[in-house]
Design a protein around this motif. Structure first.
Motif, PDB file in Angstrom:
ATOM      1  N   VAL A   6      -3.837 -21.834  44.408  1.00  0.00           N
ATOM      2  CA  VAL A   6      -4.735 -22.965  44.113  1.00  0.00           C
ATOM      3  C   VAL A   6      -6.192 -22.526  44.214  1.00  0.00           C
ATOM      4  O   VAL A   6      -7.007 -22.792  43.312  1.00  0.00           O
ATOM      5  N   SER A   7      -6.533 -21.803  45.299  1.00  0.00           N
ATOM      6  CA  SER A   7      -7.932 -21.376  45.463  1.00  0.00           C
ATOM      7  C   SER A   7      -8.348 -20.434  44.346  1.00  0.00           C
ATOM      8  O   SER A   7      -9.486 -20.473  43.875  1.00  0.00           O
ATOM      9  N   ARG A   8      -7.417 -19.580  43.913  1.00  0.00           N
ATOM     10  CA  ARG A   8      -7.779 -18.627  42.848  1.00  0.00           C
ATOM     11  C   ARG A   8      -7.978 -19.343  41.508  1.00  0.00           C
ATOM     12  O   ARG A   8      -8.825 -18.962  40.712  1.00  0.00           O
ATOM     13  N   LEU A   9      -7.175 -20.375  41.270  1.00  0.00           N
ATOM     14  CA  LEU A   9      -7.399 -21.167  40.052  1.00  0.00           C
ATOM     15  C   LEU A   9      -8.780 -21.819  40.107  1.00  0.00           C
ATOM     16  O   LEU A   9      -9.536 -21.817  39.128  1.00  0.00           O
ATOM     17  N   LEU A  10      -9.121 -22.354  41.302  1.00  0.00           N
ATOM     18  CA  LEU A  10     -10.420 -23.014  41.445  1.00  0.00           C
ATOM     19  C   LEU A  10     -11.573 -22.031  41.295  1.00  0.00           C
ATOM     20  O   LEU A  10     -12.627 -22.357  40.752  1.00  0.00           O
ATOM     21  N   GLY A  11     -11.368 -20.806  41.794  1.00  0.00           N
ATOM     22  CA  GLY A  11     -12.459 -19.836  41.802  1.00  0.00           C
ATOM     23  C   GLY A  11     -12.565 -19.025  40.516  1.00  0.00           C
ATOM     24  O   GLY A  11     -13.452 -18.180  40.387  1.00  0.00           O
ATOM     25  N   HIS A  12     -11.682 -19.269  39.549  1.00  0.00           N
ATOM     26  CA  HIS A  12     -11.687 -18.443  38.332  1.00  0.00           C
ATOM     27  C   HIS A  12     -12.997 -18.626  37.546  1.00  0.00           C
ATOM     28  O   HIS A  12     -13.563 -19.723  37.496  1.00  0.00           O
ATOM     29  N   ALA A  13     -13.439 -17.513  36.949  1.00  0.00           N
ATOM     30  CA  ALA A  13     -14.747 -17.508  36.272  1.00  0.00           C
ATOM     31  C   ALA A  13     -14.871 -18.553  35.156  1.00  0.00           C
ATOM     32  O   ALA A  13     -15.969 -19.006  34.847  1.00  0.00           O
TER      33      ALA A  13
ATOM     34  N   VAL B 166      -5.509 -18.548  32.205  1.00  0.00           N
ATOM     35  CA  VAL B 166      -5.986 -18.432  33.589  1.00  0.00           C
ATOM     36  C   VAL B 166      -4.793 -18.354  34.544  1.00  0.00           C
ATOM     37  O   VAL B 166      -4.781 -17.537  35.478  1.00  0.00           O
ATOM     38  N   VAL B 167      -3.782 -19.188  34.290  1.00  0.00           N
ATOM     39  CA  VAL B 167      -2.591 -19.178  35.155  1.00  0.00           C
ATOM     40  C   VAL B 167      -1.984 -17.774  35.176  1.00  0.00           C
ATOM     41  O   VAL B 167      -1.652 -17.239  36.237  1.00  0.00           O
ATOM     42  N   GLY B 168      -1.863 -17.145  34.007  1.00  0.00           N
ATOM     43  CA  GLY B 168      -1.314 -15.786  33.936  1.00  0.00           C
ATOM     44  C   GLY B 168      -2.113 -14.808  34.783  1.00  0.00           C
ATOM     45  O   GLY B 168      -1.556 -14.024  35.542  1.00  0.00           O
ATOM     46  N   GLU B 169      -3.437 -14.890  34.669  1.00  0.00           N
ATOM     47  CA  GLU B 169      -4.297 -13.970  35.448  1.00  0.00           C
ATOM     48  C   GLU B 169      -4.145 -14.198  36.944  1.00  0.00           C
ATOM     49  O   GLU B 169      -4.122 -13.257  37.732  1.00  0.00           O
ATOM     50  N   VAL B 170      -4.070 -15.466  37.324  1.00  0.00           N
ATOM     51  CA  VAL B 170      -3.978 -15.785  38.756  1.00  0.00           C
ATOM     52  C   VAL B 170      -2.626 -15.324  39.326  1.00  0.00           C
ATOM     53  O   VAL B 170      -2.557 -14.796  40.442  1.00  0.00           O
ATOM     54  N   LEU B 171      -1.574 -15.496  38.533  1.00  0.00           N
ATOM     55  CA  LEU B 171      -0.254 -15.064  39.031  1.00  0.00           C
ATOM     56  C   LEU B 171      -0.204 -13.548  39.212  1.00  0.00           C
ATOM     57  O   LEU B 171       0.511 -13.031  40.059  1.00  0.00           O
ATOM     58  N   GLU B 172      -1.010 -12.853  38.418  1.00  0.00           N
ATOM     59  CA  GLU B 172      -1.054 -11.392  38.519  1.00  0.00           C
ATOM     60  C   GLU B 172      -1.593 -10.958  39.885  1.00  0.00           C
ATOM     61  O   GLU B 172      -1.299  -9.868  40.366  1.00  0.00           O
TER      62      GLU B 172
ATOM     63  N   ALA C 282      -3.216 -29.509  36.656  1.00  0.00           N
ATOM     64  CA  ALA C 282      -2.224 -29.239  35.603  1.00  0.00           C
ATOM     65  C   ALA C 282      -1.685 -27.812  35.736  1.00  0.00           C
ATOM     66  O   ALA C 282      -0.491 -27.568  35.521  1.00  0.00           O
ATOM     67  N   GLY C 283      -2.556 -26.875  36.108  1.00  0.00           N
ATOM     68  CA  GLY C 283      -2.125 -25.473  36.287  1.00  0.00           C
ATOM     69  C   GLY C 283      -1.111 -25.344  37.413  1.00  0.00           C
ATOM     70  O   GLY C 283      -0.081 -24.667  37.260  1.00  0.00           O
ATOM     71  N   VAL C 284      -1.377 -26.024  38.531  1.00  0.00           N
ATOM     72  CA  VAL C 284      -0.454 -25.933  39.677  1.00  0.00           C
ATOM     73  C   VAL C 284       0.882 -26.598  39.310  1.00  0.00           C
ATOM     74  O   VAL C 284       1.960 -26.052  39.595  1.00  0.00           O
ATOM     75  N   VAL C 285       0.806 -27.756  38.647  1.00  0.00           N
ATOM     76  CA  VAL C 285       2.046 -28.433  38.228  1.00  0.00           C
ATOM     77  C   VAL C 285       2.821 -27.522  37.270  1.00  0.00           C
ATOM     78  O   VAL C 285       4.045 -27.402  37.354  1.00  0.00           O
TER      79      VAL C 285
ATOM     80  N   THR D 265       3.517 -14.893  22.324  1.00  0.00           N
ATOM     81  CA  THR D 265       2.308 -15.307  23.049  1.00  0.00           C
ATOM     82  C   THR D 265       2.585 -16.328  24.145  1.00  0.00           C
ATOM     83  O   THR D 265       1.970 -16.272  25.202  1.00  0.00           O
ATOM     84  N   ASN D 266       3.477 -17.268  23.899  1.00  0.00           N
ATOM     85  CA  ASN D 266       3.667 -18.353  24.869  1.00  0.00           C
ATOM     86  C   ASN D 266       4.885 -18.169  25.743  1.00  0.00           C
ATOM     87  O   ASN D 266       5.448 -19.126  26.250  1.00  0.00           O
ATOM     88  N   ARG D 267       5.291 -16.942  25.917  1.00  0.00           N
ATOM     89  CA  ARG D 267       6.450 -16.700  26.776  1.00  0.00           C
ATOM     90  C   ARG D 267       6.062 -16.894  28.237  1.00  0.00           C
ATOM     91  O   ARG D 267       4.883 -17.080  28.573  1.00  0.00           O
ATOM     92  N   CYS D 268       7.047 -16.827  29.116  1.00  0.00           N
ATOM     93  CA  CYS D 268       6.781 -16.851  30.550  1.00  0.00           C
ATOM     94  C   CYS D 268       5.849 -15.672  30.835  1.00  0.00           C
ATOM     95  O   CYS D 268       6.145 -14.531  30.467  1.00  0.00           O
ATOM     96  N   PRO D 269       4.706 -15.921  31.479  1.00  0.00           N
ATOM     97  CA  PRO D 269       3.759 -14.828  31.678  1.00  0.00           C
ATOM     98  C   PRO D 269       4.424 -13.657  32.421  1.00  0.00           C
ATOM     99  O   PRO D 269       5.210 -13.876  33.343  1.00  0.00           O
ATOM    100  N   TYR D 270       4.090 -12.424  31.987  1.00  0.00           N
ATOM    101  CA  TYR D 270       4.757 -11.249  32.579  1.00  0.00           C
ATOM    102  C   TYR D 270       4.671 -11.244  34.121  1.00  0.00           C
ATOM    103  O   TYR D 270       5.692 -11.026  34.785  1.00  0.00           O
ATOM    104  N   PRO D 271       3.511 -11.517  34.723  1.00  0.00           N
ATOM    105  CA  PRO D 271       3.472 -11.524  36.194  1.00  0.00           C
ATOM    106  C   PRO D 271       4.442 -12.549  36.791  1.00  0.00           C
ATOM    107  O   PRO D 271       5.013 -12.325  37.857  1.00  0.00           O
ATOM    108  N   ALA D 272       4.630 -13.677  36.086  1.00  0.00           N
ATOM    109  CA  ALA D 272       5.552 -14.708  36.588  1.00  0.00           C
ATOM    110  C   ALA D 272       6.983 -14.191  36.594  1.00  0.00           C
ATOM    111  O   ALA D 272       7.762 -14.501  37.501  1.00  0.00           O
TER     112      ALA D 272
END
Ligand code: HEM
Length: 420
Positions: free
Chosen positions: A224-231, A116-122, A241-244, A354-361
């Motif tokens: 933060v809002s996008r993490l909260l609003g994720h499907a 989810v974090v990866g998608e939100v950063l995108e 934890a995602g924001v941290v 798989t667990n690398r720094c997400p590409y959008p990041a």
């Protein structure tokens, strides 16, 4: 620096048993902070090959993956090596106050949150981030521009990524306590920092939880809002934890990417002549740092899913592998073919697999670091080191490569003032 642990290695399986080098494990803490890390890794490579037995804090055994090809293998073969500390066969040796525990514990059960974090950063708007970075850079530089001197790590390199991220998260830098957050992140995540890291994490948690509660009732176009609003409907705990994770993962490496790049620009003649020539030299310096002086040095880690052989070593199920990013980047088998200063981006500074720094990041990190360095050079064009380069100190850490301080001098408020 090499501690003879042959006896320990023979009795403490794993690693050690089946180790063709018969032990000779190096304490990872003893690799820390030297001037020329590539020489240290070269010595280890010469002695052990592409995978070396090492000792973590408290002499807990692990493997350090030094070879580029081997590190790619470990990070791609998620059927053999998982980022899953629950598999560790050394938990019986880990005390509750083990200094590396926070770096291991956060990895448990993180795959849902990470996706989810990866998608939100995108969804972060790169142009908006660049605008924010320019604004933050301008404000920070204005605080010291008239002094003619500054300690750049604290006054600029650490502060800028944090302030930019805090704003991208929809936090209010003053009300939500950005300065205190930076202090607590340092106490919590930086094992050299003084202070109680558990208490620092509690304060970070409290601060971010308050922001999450506010965003639940008043969402806005922010992380933060996008993490909260994720499907997938993350719980509040998962959002916190995602924001941290985002801020914690972003702040320190980006700060040292900025610091190490400015250091390179100010100390290396190849760049000194080109610094005012435009962004090409900045891009080259940023890329060269990720190859040869990466903020991410070693990474904990991966855990073997089953017994396997890696570079001739018998790795047992549950063994811990430390990803030797800096060592792999300076692997002569790769560097011989891929000179770092060119636009080759195949370095492993952002991890791999798989667990690398997400590409959008990585794109966001690039915007933050590039804008920070460019803004500094534009505003203080005659910036120079205010000390002998040999007097600069690198952090005594095996994990992070960065300067403890970067003192610079420049004409107060721009060159025209000095000429006048
Ligand atoms: C805006 C800046 C950045 C953001 C938002 C960011 C974010 C993240 C996130 C969310 C993760 C995944 C954590 C997880 O899945 O548990 C991650 C992992 C990682 N990041 Fe970044 N990061 C940034 C900058 C950097 C920089 C500058 C570097 C190094 C040059 C870096 C190196 C890494 C590495 C090596 C990992 C992999 C960790 C592992 O395999 O366990 N990151 N980052």
């Amino acid at each position: 620096m090499t501690q003879d642990t042959d006896d320990a290695a023979q009795h403490d399986r794993p690693p050690g048993a089946g180790c063709p080098a018969g032990g000779g494990a190096v304490r990872l803490t003893e690799l820390a902070g030297g001037e020329a890390m590539s020489e240290v890794y070269e010595r280890l490579r010469a002695r052990h090959g592409a995978v070396a037995p090492v000792l973590l804090d408290g002499d807990v055994p692990a493997w350090l993956v030094l070879g580029y090809a081997e590190l790619c293998h470990v990070t791609w073969r998620s059927d053999l090596f998982a980022r899953d500390p629950a598999r560790w066969n050394q938990w019986h040796r880990i005390p509750p106050d083990w200094p590396l525990l926070p770096f291991v514990a956060y990895q448990a059960d993180s795959s849902r949150r990470s996706a989810v974090v990866g998608e939100v950063l995108e969804q972060v708007d790169g142009f908006e981030l660049e605008r924010i970075c320019r604004e933050v850079a301008g404000d920070l530089i204005a605080r010291f521009a008239h002094h003619g001197r500054a300690e750049l790590m604290s006054a600029y390199a650490h502060a800028l990524p944090l302030l930019a991220l805090v704003r991208m998260c929809g936090m209010r830098p003053d009300d939500d306590g950005a300065a205190e957050l930076l202090d607590d992140l340092r106490i919590g995540l930086d094992i050299e920092a003084e202070g109680n890291s558990a208490e620092a994490f509690l304060r970070i948690d409290r601060r971010i939880r308050a922001v999450v509660a506010r965003k639940r009732s008043r969402p806005a176009p922010d992380i933060v809002s996008r993490l909260l609003g994720h499907a997938v409907r993350l719980s509040d705990d998962e959002v916190v934890a995602g924001v941290v994770t985002v801020i914690g993962f972003a702040q320190e490496p980006t700060a040292h990417w900025i610091g190490n790049t400015v250091h390179l620009l100010l100390t290396d003649d190849r760049f000194a002549v080109k610094v005012l020539g435009g962004r090409l030299s900045v891009d080259e310096a940023l890329n060269e740092v990720l190859w040869l002086n990466s903020p991410s040095q070693n990474l904990l880690g991966r855990w073997a899913i089953r017994d396997t052989v890696l570079a001739g070593r018998t790795v047992r199920a549950g063994d811990c592998l430390v990803l030797g990013i800096a060592a792999a980047n300076s692997d002569p088998r790769v560097l011989a073919e891929a000179p770092a200063a060119e636009s080759n981006r195949a370095h492993l500074a952002f991890g791999n697999g798989t667990n690398r720094c997400p590409y959008p990041a990585t794109l966001l990190a690039d915007i933050i670091a590039r804008t920070a360095v460019e803004a500094l050079l534009e505003r203080l064009p005659d910036i120079a080191l205010a000390t002998d380069p040999d007097a600069l100190r690198w952090r005594p850490s095996a994990w992070v490569r960065g300067l403890t301080a970067l003192p610079v001098e420049f004409t107060p408020d721009g060159p025209s003032a000095r000429r006048a």
